[in-house]
Write a protein that holds these residues in place. Structure first.
Motif, PDB file in Angstrom:
ATOM      1  N   THR A 176      60.261  23.519  30.490  1.00 48.26           N
ATOM      2  CA  THR A 176      61.671  23.591  30.885  1.00 48.26           C
ATOM      3  C   THR A 176      62.541  24.069  29.732  1.00 48.26           C
ATOM      4  O   THR A 176      63.451  24.885  29.919  1.00 48.26           O
ATOM      5  N   LEU A 198      71.775  25.585  35.941  1.00 50.03           N
ATOM      6  CA  LEU A 198      71.049  24.797  36.941  1.00 50.03           C
ATOM      7  C   LEU A 198      70.356  25.702  37.949  1.00 50.03           C
ATOM      8  O   LEU A 198      69.179  25.522  38.263  1.00 50.03           O
ATOM      9  N   TRP A 202      66.491  25.482  36.933  1.00 50.34           N
ATOM     10  CA  TRP A 202      65.896  24.459  37.796  1.00 50.34           C
ATOM     11  C   TRP A 202      65.742  24.944  39.235  1.00 50.34           C
ATOM     12  O   TRP A 202      65.383  24.169  40.109  1.00 50.34           O
ATOM     13  N   SER A 203      66.011  26.209  39.471  1.00 53.23           N
ATOM     14  CA  SER A 203      65.893  26.905  40.758  1.00 53.23           C
ATOM     15  C   SER A 203      67.025  26.535  41.696  1.00 53.23           C
ATOM     16  O   SER A 203      67.651  25.477  41.590  1.00 53.23           O
ATOM     17  N   PHE A 206      67.413  23.048  43.555  1.00 52.86           N
ATOM     18  CA  PHE A 206      67.376  21.808  42.788  1.00 52.86           C
ATOM     19  C   PHE A 206      68.633  21.000  43.056  1.00 52.86           C
ATOM     20  O   PHE A 206      69.742  21.509  42.936  1.00 52.86           O
ATOM     21  N   TYR A 216      69.113  18.817  28.217  1.00 49.42           N
ATOM     22  CA  TYR A 216      68.151  19.804  27.725  1.00 49.42           C
ATOM     23  C   TYR A 216      68.743  20.721  26.659  1.00 49.42           C
ATOM     24  O   TYR A 216      68.017  21.203  25.781  1.00 49.42           O
TER      25      TYR A 216
END
Length: 246
Positions: A176, A198, A202-203, A206, A216
């Motif tokens: 990630t 995002l 995170w696709s 998500f 992160y």
């Protein structure tokens, strides 16, 4: 329509590393939302319009790198939209969408200046693939085609070997963290919002919160910037930006 697959071809960016801009024009809201989702998943900046006059206005303001254009619109049709956009002197590649599938329609669209043609119903993968082809043949470059190594300042990221280094010193990242850094490095000196991060990292499906981005980013800073001049910057109220130190 099928959903985007997770096995994607190398991402296309513009020569300066910034995101590709795509305008999607269709009066079916559910269709434009699906296309926007699929194209944002490619890492592209997407705007939409539901009618011809709006499309011309958005095209002039947004200056897209490619246009997905339905021929049948509630006011002026897609051919008229294209003629008006072309009258501004732009050669933006255009992918026509239509429910019709006759040779005459194809010839009409392409003669009007369109570059490709997809008939409904279609798969999202097909539209993405056609757009990638149009964009590659225009003035854009394929980011990973020849050199898989991204470089910003003294930071390098190899998209094939998944190796990252700063100043020649290897840096170990989780999967990630790697995707987050790759997105930042593909858009150097560009402010990326938490929502954009995002969606891309995170696709699109998500359901997480923006706090995961903050978390992160902090992880990444400890590995990338620790003991060095910082490259990852917070732009208050807007998002994050990566730029070369110094």
């Amino acid at each position: 329509m099928s959903t985007p697959t997770t096995h994607r071809a190398p991402q296309i960016t513009k020569g300066d590393g910034s995101m590709v801009r795509v305008l999607v024009v269709d009066d079916e809201h559910s269709l434009t939302e699906l296309l926007k989702m699929a194209l944002r998943y490619e890492g592209w900046d997407v705007r939409t319009a539901a009618d011809g006059f709006s499309a011309v206005k958005v095209a002039r303001e947004f200056r897209p790198d490619a246009i997905v254009l339905d021929i049948m619109l509630p006011d002026i049709d897609g051919l008229e939209v294209l003629q008006r956009v072309r009258s501004d002197g732009t050669e933006t590649p255009v992918l026509f969408l239509t429910a019709k599938d006759s040779l005459d329609d194809r010839i009409a669209g392409l003669t009007a200046g369109g570059d490709d043609y997809v008939t409904k119903p279609f798969s999202l993968e097909e539209v993405v693939a056609r757009l990638r082809g149009l964009i590659r043949r225009s003035t854009l470059t394929l980011a990973q085609a020849k050199d898989p190594v991204l470089v910003v300042g003294d930071l390098t990221l190899d998209e094939d070997s998944y190796e990252v280094a700063r100043g020649g010193t290897p840096i170990e990242l989780t999967a990630t963290e790697f995707e987050l850094l790759r997105f930042l490095m593909r858009n150097p000196r560009r402010v990326l919002s938490k929502a954009q991060i995002l969606d891309r990292v995170w696709s699109y499906d998500f359901g997480g919160k923006e706090s995961v981005v903050e978390l992160y980013i902090s992880y990444l800073r400890k590995k990338i910037d620790a003991g060095r001049e910082p490259m990852i910057h917070t732009v208050r109220g807007a998002g994050y930006m990566l730029k070369a130190a110094g």
